[in-house]
Design an enzyme around this catalytic site. Structure first.
Site, short mmCIF file in Angstrom:
data_model
loop_
_atom_site.label_atom_id
_atom_site.label_comp_id
_atom_site.label_asym_id
_atom_site.label_seq_id
_atom_site.Cartn_x
_atom_site.Cartn_y
_atom_site.Cartn_z
N THR A 22 87.98 57.72 48.78
CA THR A 22 87.97 57.54 50.20
C THR A 22 86.84 57.38 51.00
OG1 THR A 22 87.82 60.00 50.40
CG2 THR A 22 90.04 59.17 50.82
N GLY A 32 78.27 60.82 32.12
CA GLY A 32 79.38 60.15 31.96
C GLY A 32 80.62 61.04 32.12
N ALA A 33 80.55 62.25 32.89
CA ALA A 33 81.60 63.25 33.00
C ALA A 33 82.05 63.11 34.30
CB ALA A 33 80.90 64.68 32.80
N GLU A 55 72.98 51.03 42.88
CA GLU A 55 74.20 51.07 42.11
C GLU A 55 74.91 49.66 42.28
OE1 GLU A 55 77.12 53.95 43.06
OE2 GLU A 55 76.39 55.25 41.57
N ASP A 66 78.20 60.77 46.56
CA ASP A 66 77.76 61.49 45.71
C ASP A 66 76.16 61.69 46.23
OD1 ASP A 66 79.87 61.22 44.20
OD2 ASP A 66 79.00 59.73 42.81
N TYR A 73 87.03 50.22 38.78
CA TYR A 73 86.58 50.84 40.22
C TYR A 73 86.49 49.72 41.08
CZ TYR A 73 83.83 53.83 43.24
OH TYR A 73 83.46 54.18 44.38
C1 GLA Z 1 82.31 57.89 42.12
C2 GLA Z 1 81.55 57.16 43.17
C3 GLA Z 1 81.75 57.69 44.60
C4 GLA Z 1 83.18 57.86 44.94
C5 GLA Z 1 84.17 58.59 43.78
C6 GLA Z 1 85.51 58.90 44.00
O1 GLA Z 1 81.86 59.27 41.81
O2 GLA Z 1 80.12 57.09 42.80
O3 GLA Z 1 81.05 56.99 45.54
O4 GLA Z 1 83.95 56.57 45.09
O5 GLA Z 1 83.86 58.03 42.51
O6 GLA Z 1 86.00 59.40 44.93
#
Ligand code: GLA
Length: 368
Positions: free
Chosen positions: A18, A102-103, A140, A152, A202
């Protein structure tokens, strides 16, 4: 001067995919972190990790993409900082981590935010949290190729101990929600299916959502900035013009946003059993409508449905591997984990890793 930065991982209670759609998320920081120790170095720069990797370079050399994935996080950070100050100091950085990479618990954002924080202090850049979030997202997007949102980074920089953050990713309005789960714990189960999100679907999801928004705006003659603003009527009104996938993504985003708001209310009222049901619904949506789960994640969630001591479970983070997040009775953890571990191993031949997560504090800096 030595600078020590503690940069935590992130747990998301609910609200997946979201953030880049301008919607709601409900994350907290994890009590595991990447710890970076910086010092100015005169001749050249040196970065070393406890995973056995190291890199040596001169910070004044022009940018060159590395064939070693993690080095691009470091080079990306340096390039973004050079846009603010062209003559950065060479430095050494010693990295030790308790976050498994990677988790799906945001080890890469923890690394990037930690690097930006430490280097900005070493170079007297005085960056505030929102600048660090933007730079980190640029790293990123432009150096890793992942079109991620800001959940994040925002969490890593702003989290508080024992609190989750109800964050509106459109206007960045924030409400801290107390995490006091009594006899329940947050348990992460790591599938050990490692992923580099940039090589998953993604980015395809990000583009599908953008396209869905464009079509919904056109059909309804509206001008919303992001998919989370769209109503159910507007999505249905555009159904014939949307591809099936775009329709499913839009419906998921609509429902997930409502689940996040409801979850925050339920947690505040201590109605955790209802919150647990929303976790399961979130997983179903991520699996069937958003299609970012995988068989290992589905297996782990399905296993918990047969166990009374688990109140709720769902995949967490970008998906395609990584962890599930579970709400589980504290006194049953050992027994439940050992049972699921055994079943997981006999099905997939992979070891399952369990982490009991506490809502920790955000990034921390100590100058010595
Ligand atoms: C990853 C991305 C976040 C978010 C999540 C899914 O962690 O870094 O920005 O989009 O996926 O909620």
């Amino acid at each position: 001067m030595k600078i020590k930065v503690t940069s935590p991982g992130r747990v998301n209670l609910i609200g997946e995919h979201t953030d880049y759609n301008g919607g709601y998320v409900l994350p907290c920081a994890l009590n595991l972190s990447i710890n970076l120790s910086f010092e100015i170095n005169n001749k050249e720069s040196f970065v070393k990790t406890d995973l056995g990797y190291s890199m040596t370079f001169n910070i004044n050399n022009p940018y060159k993409k590395s064939s070693i994935h993690w080095e691009n996080y470091v080079f990306g950070v340096i390039e973004e900082l050079k846009k603010i100050k062209s003559d950065l100091n060479n430095f050494s950085c010693d990295i030790k981590s308790s976050l498994p990479p990677g988790a799906g618990i945001s080890s890469s954002s923890a690394l990037v935010c930690g690097l930006i924080k430490g280097l900005s202090i070493l170079n007297n850049l005085n960056l505030d949290n929102s600048e660090i979030i933007n730079l980190s997202r640029n790293v990123e997007h432009y150096y890793i190729g992942l079109l991620g949102g800001i959940m994040d980074q925002y969490t890593i920089l702003n989290a508080k101990e024992n609190k989750a953050i109800l964050l509106n990713c459109n206007d960045l309005k924030t409400k801290y929600i107390d995490i006091n789960f009594g006899n329940l714990e947050i348990l992460l189960l790591d599938t050990n299916i490692k992923h580099n999100l940039a090589s998953t679907e993604y980015n395809v999801r990000v583009k599908e959502c953008k396209q869905a928004l464009k079509t919904i705006n056109e059909v309804n003659n509206i001008k919303y900035k992001n998919l989370s603003q769209v109503s159910l009527e507007e999505i249905n009104g555009a159904k014939n013009e949307l591809s099936l996938n775009q329709f499913k993504r839009a419906i998921f985003v609509y429902n997930e946003n409502r689940r996040v708001i409801k979850s925050a209310e339920l947690i505040e009222k201590n109605n955790l059993s209802e919150f647990g049901k929303l976790m399961y619904q979130s997983h179903e949506g991520l699996k069937n409508n958003y299609e970012v789960s995988c068989k290992e994640l589905d297996f782990l969630v399905d296993q918990t449905k047969k166990i009374d001591g688990v109140i709720g479970a769902r995949m967490m983070g970008g998906g395609f591997g990584g962890c599930t997040v579970n709400l589980i009775k504290s006194n049953e953890i050992a027994e439940i984990v050992s049972k699921i571990k055994e079943n997981y191993n006999s099905n997939f031949g992979i070891n399952l890793k369990a982490i009991i997560a506490k809502a920790g504090s955000g990034i921390n800096v100590v100058k010595i």
